[in-house]
Design an enzyme around this catalytic site. Structure first.
Site, PDB file in Angstrom:
ATOM      1  N   ASP A  49       0.481  -0.697   0.257  1.00 22.08           N
ATOM      2  CA  ASP A  49       0.026  -0.011   0.044  1.00 22.08           C
ATOM      3  C   ASP A  49       1.040   1.199   0.039  1.00 22.08           C
ATOM      4  O   ASP A  49       1.572   1.406   1.110  1.00 22.08           O
ATOM      5  CB  ASP A  49      -0.428   0.157   1.126  1.00 22.08           C
ATOM      6  CG  ASP A  49      -1.746   1.349   1.048  1.00 22.08           C
ATOM      7  OD1 ASP A  49      -2.619   1.176   1.289  1.00 22.08           O
ATOM      8  OD2 ASP A  49      -1.172   2.351   2.158  1.00 22.08           O
ATOM      9  N   TYR A  97       3.220   9.775  -0.868  1.00 18.02           N
ATOM     10  CA  TYR A  97       4.460   9.568  -0.183  1.00 18.02           C
ATOM     11  C   TYR A  97       5.584   9.683  -1.223  1.00 18.02           C
ATOM     12  O   TYR A  97       6.760   9.413  -0.341  1.00 18.02           O
ATOM     13  CB  TYR A  97       4.143   7.686   0.229  1.00 18.02           C
ATOM     14  CG  TYR A  97       3.101   7.579   1.113  1.00 18.02           C
ATOM     15  CD1 TYR A  97       2.599   8.221   1.539  1.00 18.02           C
ATOM     16  CD2 TYR A  97       2.637   6.080   0.555  1.00 18.02           C
ATOM     17  CE1 TYR A  97       0.984   7.452   2.232  1.00 18.02           C
ATOM     18  CE2 TYR A  97       1.819   5.523   2.308  1.00 18.02           C
ATOM     19  CZ  TYR A  97       1.142   6.239   2.365  1.00 18.02           C
ATOM     20  OH  TYR A  97      -0.246   5.430   3.060  1.00 18.02           O
TER      21      TYR A  97
END
Ligand code: A2P
Length: 292
Positions: free
Chosen positions: A47, A52
């Site tokens: 995930d 990110y």
């Protein structure tokens, strides 16, 4: 390859009930961690998120793991500044290029907007992304019940997944009931109680879930670690769980949870914990980097 439990999505596809979360990993950490998790520890799912800033590392880790594409389930998320119809369409192409994939298994709206109209435009783009095959399933993250109602009232596709902050001390009971009634699978983020000093600014709290005495006593009784007990609590509650770790030993530990079972009494005593409550941002008030 171990057969891990799965949950059935509203598309008919199966999502693994356990995967690796990679928030806060650098590109290089993501590469080596994903390679280890998929290639050595046998994880079935990763995930990540555009936000990110490690999708390229994840992509390299997937490629280096040697796993067949069909054998792994890859999730990414739309970055907040990419809300809106056209931006979302461009964003998935960028994510796929970063990940070196033709399609992701699940594409999530990372964070809702306070602007409902724009949020609906984003979701219409997600419907197109699914229809085009760039994402096999589409879902949301950090959606409260009112956001789920907004999509339903507009007659749009029901999200396959809602990924929300969820851990002992913040069990999201009401949201889980609403999601279950709508056929939406719930994924728990910060499932172990989060990363201490995790960048939520002054609200950041030390992790008190893994040091909780109730969880500690249950762990001792089973000869397992507190993290393994907490992961079991998520799994036995029908959730999808994505613990994050950069330590190879802890990555392996976190998936070694299929040789014991919590009793109903143990599950209830963990569910009754009231601390630490919400540790992350509140989707009702936080508007991260959304376009003006
Ligand atoms: P580390 O990366 O050093 O292992 P969450 O998944 O709730 O966000 O929590 C992640 C936090 O818990 C990270 O700080 C991670 O640190 C730590 N962690 C992950 N797995 C374990 C484990 N098995 N035992 C103890 N701490 C863990």
């Amino acid at each position: 390859m171990t057969a891990f439990p799965t949950r059935t999505l509203n598309t008919g596809a199966e999502i693994p009930a356990i995967g690796l979360g990679v928030w806060q990993l650098s590109e290089e950490e993501a590469r080596s961690t994903v390679r280890f998790a998929l290639g050595t520890a046998g994880y079935p799912m990763i995930d990540t998120a555009a936000g990110y800033e490690n999708e390229r590392g994840v992509g390299r880790g997937i490629a280096e793991s040697g796993r067949a594409r069909d054998d792994v389930f890859i999730v990414t998320k739309l970055n907040n500044p990419d809300h809106g119809y056209d931006r979302a369409l461009r964003a998935i192409d960028q994510s796929l290029e970063n990940l070196q994939l033709d399609a992701v298994d699940l594409f999530l709206i990372h964070w809702p907007l306070l602007d409902d109209d724009r949020l609906l435009d984003t979701w219409r783009a997600f419907e197109r992304i699914q229809a085009d095959g760039r994402a096999k399933a589409i879902g949301v993250s950090n959606f409260e019940e009112r956001h789920l109602r907004l999509l339903a009232d507009a007659g749009l596709t029901t999200p396959a997944v809602d990924q929300v902050e969820l851990h002992p001390g913040f069990p999201q009971t009401s949201l889980r009931r609403a999601a279950s009634e709508a056929g939406i699978v719930v994924t728990s983020w910060s499932p172990l109680g989060g990363t201490s000093g995790s960048g939520w600014g002054p609200r950041s709290k030390p992790n008190t879930v893994l040091t909780d005495p109730v969880i500690g006593a249950i762990a001792k009784a089973h000869g397992k670690s507190p993290a393994q007990v907490v992961i079991r609590w998520h799994l036995q509650n029908g959730l999808v769980v994505i613990p994050k770790s950069t330590s190879e030993a802890r990555i392996a530990e976190n998936i070694d949870v299929f040789d014991f079972e919590l009793s109903d009494v143990e599950l209830a005593s963990i569910s009754a914990l009231t601390e630490p409550g919400r540790i992350g941002a509140d989707p009702n008030t936080a508007n991260f980097g959304a376009p003006a």
